[in-house]
Design a protein around this motif. Structure first.
Motif, PDB file in Angstrom:
ATOM      1  N   PRO A 202       0.839  -1.202   0.000  1.00 22.75           N
ATOM      2  CA  PRO A 202       0.000   0.000   0.000  1.00 22.75           C
ATOM      3  C   PRO A 202       0.879   1.258   0.000  1.00 22.75           C
ATOM      4  CG  PRO A 202      -0.729  -1.574   1.672  1.00 22.75           C
ATOM      5  CD  PRO A 202       0.592  -2.069   1.156  1.00 22.75           C
ATOM      6  N   ALA A 203       0.333   2.356  -0.475  1.00 22.27           N
ATOM      7  CA  ALA A 203       1.104   3.595  -0.592  1.00 22.27           C
ATOM      8  C   ALA A 203       1.706   4.033   0.746  1.00 22.27           C
ATOM      9  CB  ALA A 203       0.222   4.706  -1.171  1.00 22.27           C
ATOM     10  N   ASP A 204       0.930   3.900   1.827  1.00 22.29           N
ATOM     11  CA  ASP A 204       1.430   4.309   3.150  1.00 22.29           C
ATOM     12  C   ASP A 204       2.650   3.483   3.552  1.00 22.29           C
ATOM     13  OD1 ASP A 204      -0.506   6.206   3.323  1.00 22.29           O
ATOM     14  OD2 ASP A 204      -1.813   5.078   4.685  1.00 22.29           O
ATOM     15  N   ASP A 205       2.601   2.181   3.285  1.00 23.40           N
ATOM     16  CA  ASP A 205       3.731   1.322   3.620  1.00 23.40           C
ATOM     17  C   ASP A 205       4.940   1.644   2.739  1.00 23.40           C
ATOM     18  OD1 ASP A 205       2.392   0.074   5.624  1.00 23.40           O
ATOM     19  OD2 ASP A 205       1.896  -1.739   4.491  1.00 23.40           O
ATOM     20  N   GLN A 206       4.699   1.988   1.490  1.00 18.84           N
ATOM     21  CA  GLN A 206       5.804   2.362   0.613  1.00 18.84           C
ATOM     22  C   GLN A 206       6.517   3.609   1.137  1.00 18.84           C
ATOM     23  OE1 GLN A 206       5.423   2.315  -3.636  1.00 18.84           O
ATOM     24  NE2 GLN A 206       3.710   0.885  -3.610  1.00 18.84           N
ATOM     25  N   LEU A 207       5.752   4.547   1.652  1.00 20.61           N
ATOM     26  CA  LEU A 207       6.361   5.758   2.220  1.00 20.61           C
ATOM     27  C   LEU A 207       7.165   5.429   3.482  1.00 20.61           C
ATOM     28  CD1 LEU A 207       3.443   8.321   1.740  1.00 20.61           C
ATOM     29  CD2 LEU A 207       5.598   8.197   0.458  1.00 20.61           C
ATOM     30  N   LYS A 208       6.688   4.463   4.259  1.00 18.76           N
ATOM     31  CA  LYS A 208       7.430   4.033   5.452  1.00 18.76           C
ATOM     32  C   LYS A 208       8.753   3.384   5.048  1.00 18.76           C
ATOM     33  CE  LYS A 208       3.293   3.219   8.262  1.00 18.76           C
ATOM     34  NZ  LYS A 208       2.438   2.172   8.899  1.00 18.76           N
ATOM     35  N   VAL A 209       8.709   2.560   3.999  1.00 20.54           N
ATOM     36  CA  VAL A 209       9.935   1.927   3.507  1.00 20.54           C
ATOM     37  C   VAL A 209      10.912   2.990   3.014  1.00 20.54           C
ATOM     38  CG1 VAL A 209      10.901   0.417   1.733  1.00 20.54           C
ATOM     39  CG2 VAL A 209       8.789  -0.234   2.891  1.00 20.54           C
ATOM     40  N   ALA A 210      10.411   3.975   2.295  1.00 16.12           N
ATOM     41  CA  ALA A 210      11.264   5.049   1.783  1.00 16.12           C
ATOM     42  C   ALA A 210      11.943   5.798   2.922  1.00 16.12           C
ATOM     43  CB  ALA A 210      10.434   6.014   0.936  1.00 16.12           C
ATOM     44  N   ALA A 211      11.198   6.076   3.990  1.00 19.07           N
ATOM     45  CA  ALA A 211      11.769   6.776   5.140  1.00 19.07           C
ATOM     46  C   ALA A 211      12.831   5.912   5.826  1.00 19.07           C
ATOM     47  CB  ALA A 211      10.660   7.128   6.127  1.00 19.07           C
ATOM     48  N   ALA A 212      12.559   4.614   5.927  1.00 17.27           N
ATOM     49  CA  ALA A 212      13.514   3.711   6.581  1.00 17.27           C
ATOM     50  C   ALA A 212      14.797   3.567   5.771  1.00 17.27           C
ATOM     51  CB  ALA A 212      12.873   2.342   6.802  1.00 17.27           C
ATOM     52  N   LEU A 213      14.678   3.587   4.448  1.00 19.57           N
ATOM     53  CA  LEU A 213      15.860   3.436   3.592  1.00 19.57           C
ATOM     54  C   LEU A 213      16.792   4.636   3.680  1.00 19.57           C
ATOM     55  CD1 LEU A 213      14.347   1.775   0.376  1.00 19.57           C
ATOM     56  CD2 LEU A 213      15.866   0.734   2.070  1.00 19.57           C
ATOM     57  N   LYS A 214      16.293   5.752   4.172  1.00 18.19           N
ATOM     58  CA  LYS A 214      17.164   6.908   4.380  1.00 18.19           C
ATOM     59  C   LYS A 214      18.148   6.652   5.521  1.00 18.19           C
ATOM     60  CE  LYS A 214      13.936  10.418   2.677  1.00 18.19           C
ATOM     61  NZ  LYS A 214      13.157  11.641   3.021  1.00 18.19           N
ATOM     62  N   GLU A 215      17.734   5.777   6.451  1.00 17.06           N
ATOM     63  CA  GLU A 215      18.586   5.433   7.593  1.00 17.06           C
ATOM     64  C   GLU A 215      19.506   4.263   7.269  1.00 17.06           C
ATOM     65  OE1 GLU A 215      18.554   7.360  10.201  1.00 17.06           O
ATOM     66  OE2 GLU A 215      16.902   8.546   9.358  1.00 17.06           O
ATOM     67  N   SER A 216      19.021   3.315   6.473  1.00 15.63           N
ATOM     68  CA  SER A 216      19.814   2.142   6.109  1.00 15.63           C
ATOM     69  C   SER A 216      19.377   1.665   4.730  1.00 15.63           C
ATOM     70  CB  SER A 216      19.624   1.028   7.135  1.00 15.63           C
ATOM     71  OG  SER A 216      20.212  -0.183   6.682  1.00 15.63           O
ATOM     72  N   SER A 217      20.352   1.295   3.905  1.00 16.46           N
ATOM     73  CA  SER A 217      20.026   0.832   2.550  1.00 16.46           C
ATOM     74  C   SER A 217      19.694  -0.654   2.505  1.00 16.46           C
ATOM     75  CB  SER A 217      21.206   1.114   1.610  1.00 16.46           C
ATOM     76  OG  SER A 217      22.377   0.413   2.035  1.00 16.46           O
ATOM     77  N   ASP A 218      19.737  -1.322   3.654  1.00 17.82           N
ATOM     78  CA  ASP A 218      19.433  -2.755   3.710  1.00 17.82           C
ATOM     79  C   ASP A 218      17.923  -2.926   3.725  1.00 17.82           C
ATOM     80  OD1 ASP A 218      19.331  -5.453   4.052  1.00 17.82           O
ATOM     81  OD2 ASP A 218      20.568  -5.513   5.866  1.00 17.82           O
ATOM     82  N   LEU A 219      17.389  -3.521   2.679  1.00 20.20           N
ATOM     83  CA  LEU A 219      15.941  -3.616   2.516  1.00 20.20           C
ATOM     84  C   LEU A 219      15.305  -4.708   3.366  1.00 20.20           C
ATOM     85  CD1 LEU A 219      13.608  -2.385   0.841  1.00 20.20           C
ATOM     86  CD2 LEU A 219      14.038  -4.159  -0.870  1.00 20.20           C
ATOM     87  N   LYS A 220      16.017  -5.788   3.619  1.00 22.65           N
ATOM     88  CA  LYS A 220      15.429  -6.950   4.289  1.00 22.65           C
ATOM     89  C   LYS A 220      14.848  -6.621   5.662  1.00 22.65           C
ATOM     90  CE  LYS A 220      16.338 -11.791   5.438  1.00 22.65           C
ATOM     91  NZ  LYS A 220      17.327 -12.895   5.400  1.00 22.65           N
ATOM     92  N   PRO A 221      15.608  -5.960   6.568  1.00 23.81           N
ATOM     93  CA  PRO A 221      15.018  -5.662   7.876  1.00 23.81           C
ATOM     94  C   PRO A 221      13.840  -4.697   7.781  1.00 23.81           C
ATOM     95  CG  PRO A 221      17.158  -4.590   7.620  1.00 23.81           C
ATOM     96  CD  PRO A 221      17.015  -5.551   6.495  1.00 23.81           C
ATOM     97  N   VAL A 222      13.841  -3.840   6.767  1.00 24.50           N
ATOM     98  CA  VAL A 222      12.728  -2.911   6.593  1.00 24.50           C
ATOM     99  C   VAL A 222      11.447  -3.679   6.271  1.00 24.50           C
ATOM    100  CG1 VAL A 222      11.831  -0.975   5.250  1.00 24.50           C
ATOM    101  CG2 VAL A 222      14.264  -1.082   5.819  1.00 24.50           C
ATOM    102  N   LEU A 223      11.543  -4.646   5.362  1.00 22.13           N
ATOM    103  CA  LEU A 223      10.373  -5.437   4.997  1.00 22.13           C
ATOM    104  C   LEU A 223       9.922  -6.323   6.158  1.00 22.13           C
ATOM    105  CD1 LEU A 223      11.274  -6.487   1.340  1.00 22.13           C
ATOM    106  CD2 LEU A 223       9.652  -4.739   2.075  1.00 22.13           C
ATOM    107  N   ASN A 224      10.874  -6.855   6.920  1.00 19.59           N
ATOM    108  CA  ASN A 224      10.526  -7.665   8.086  1.00 19.59           C
ATOM    109  C   ASN A 224       9.803  -6.827   9.130  1.00 19.59           C
ATOM    110  OD1 ASN A 224      11.611 -10.016   7.047  1.00 19.59           O
ATOM    111  ND2 ASN A 224      13.609  -9.707   7.992  1.00 19.59           N
ATOM    112  N   TRP A 225      10.254  -5.575   9.271  1.00 20.50           N
ATOM    113  CA  TRP A 225       9.619  -4.667  10.228  1.00 20.50           C
ATOM    114  C   TRP A 225       8.178  -4.381   9.822  1.00 20.50           C
ATOM    115  CZ3 TRP A 225       8.415   0.577   8.886  1.00 20.50           C
ATOM    116  CH2 TRP A 225       7.869   1.323   9.926  1.00 20.50           C
ATOM    117  N   LEU A 226       7.933  -4.265   8.529  1.00 20.70           N
ATOM    118  CA  LEU A 226       6.574  -4.010   8.048  1.00 20.70           C
ATOM    119  C   LEU A 226       5.632  -5.162   8.372  1.00 20.70           C
ATOM    120  CD1 LEU A 226       6.787  -2.335   4.517  1.00 20.70           C
ATOM    121  CD2 LEU A 226       5.794  -1.397   6.595  1.00 20.70           C
TER     122      LEU A 226
END
Length: 275
Positions: A202-226
């Motif tokens: 969903p768009a809201d979750d995509q924005l959360k991922v974008a914000a998290a990637l500013k702190e770390s470029s590792d995508l896996k923990p971001v998706l696990n957090w979601l």
């Protein structure tokens, strides 16, 4: 007919490009120029009034080759002059980049969606729900079959298969612009499966991922957090639920047969209640 010339780099207006320049790739092309020379000419069009006449040409395709030539200190570059307006020039840029197969999955999706945008400028907006042609703002027609027409044109002109076109379109249409910028420089930029997974959010979750990637470029923990914390399942509860489900499906004869097999009906009265 296209003209081949040796163009002065100072005569060429670069303009905005559809993808950012990767300095490492520019260096690689520059090294190739040094070793083998310029093999493929860039593509330019005549724009005599650009920058008050200071740049009589505008780059259509070949920004990496142009950047590499500048890096090497060249003053001129081999070029083809094409007859094209601004819209056709962008279509040529897209076509050349896709044919040269230099695009990663993210850029490929962006180029395909830009092609769609330009196509709609010429043919009218696409109605995603089909139906009869309608009118939208500014009297722009919507065509019920336009989506199929566009898909066919993209596949024929850009050499795409149907599956590749659908995947690129899915990413281009559904990936939020903010997340599109955030994945630059991460592994997702070059991983189509990850981009498709992100595009499903969903768009809201995509924005959360974008914000998290500013702190770390590792995508896996971001998706696990979601996904949230993993729910621990009691294995005995799972067994109970399965037994109760099976008991409810059994006929009376099978239930009695089972209880006779157990030997003590009273100990399993909970199964009858669950049924």
């Amino acid at each position: 007919m296209a003209d081949f010339i040796r163009a002065s780099l100072t005569d060429i207006h670069i303009g905005d490009r559809l993808r950012p320049i990767d300095p490492a790739y520019v260096e690689a092309i520059a090294a190739s120029f040094t070793e083998r020379g310029q093999i493929s000419p860039i593509m330019i069009r005549r724009t005599p009034a650009k920058n008050k006449g200071a740049t009589p040409f505008t780059l259509v395709a070949g920004s990496y080759r142009t950047s590499a030539a500048k890096l090497l200190g060249w003053t001129e570059i081999d070029a083809i002059i094409v007859e094209a307006d601004a819209l056709e020039a962008q279509l040529l840029e897209i076509s050349e980049n896709l044919f040269r197969n230099e695009l990663n999955p993210l850029d490929r999706a962006i180029f395909v969606m830009k092609y769609r945008e330009l196509w709609e400028e010429q043919h009218g907006k696409i109605n995603p729900n089909g139906g009869r042609p309608q009118k939208q703002g500014h009297d722009v027609p919507v065509f019920s079959a336009a989506g199929r027409q566009l898909a066919k044109e993209v596949q024929e002109r850009l050499g795409f298969g149907e599956g590749a076109y659908k995947r690129a379109t899915r990413i281009g249409q559904n990936l939020h612009p903010t997340l599109r910028q955030a994945v630059r420089g991460t592994e997702a930029e070059t991983d189509q499966s990850k981009l498709l997974k992100l595009a499903k959010l969903p768009a809201d979750d995509q924005l959360k991922v974008a914000a998290a990637l500013k702190e770390s470029s590792d995508l896996k923990p971001v998706l696990n957090w979601l996904k949230g914390p993993k729910v621990e399942v009691d294995p005995q509860q799972a067994i109970f639920d399965k037994m109760a489900s099976l008991w409810a499906k059994a006929d009376e004869a099978t239930q009695r047969r089972f209880l006779d097999h157990i030997g003590d009906k009273s100990d399993f009265s909970f199964l009858e209640r669950a049924a």
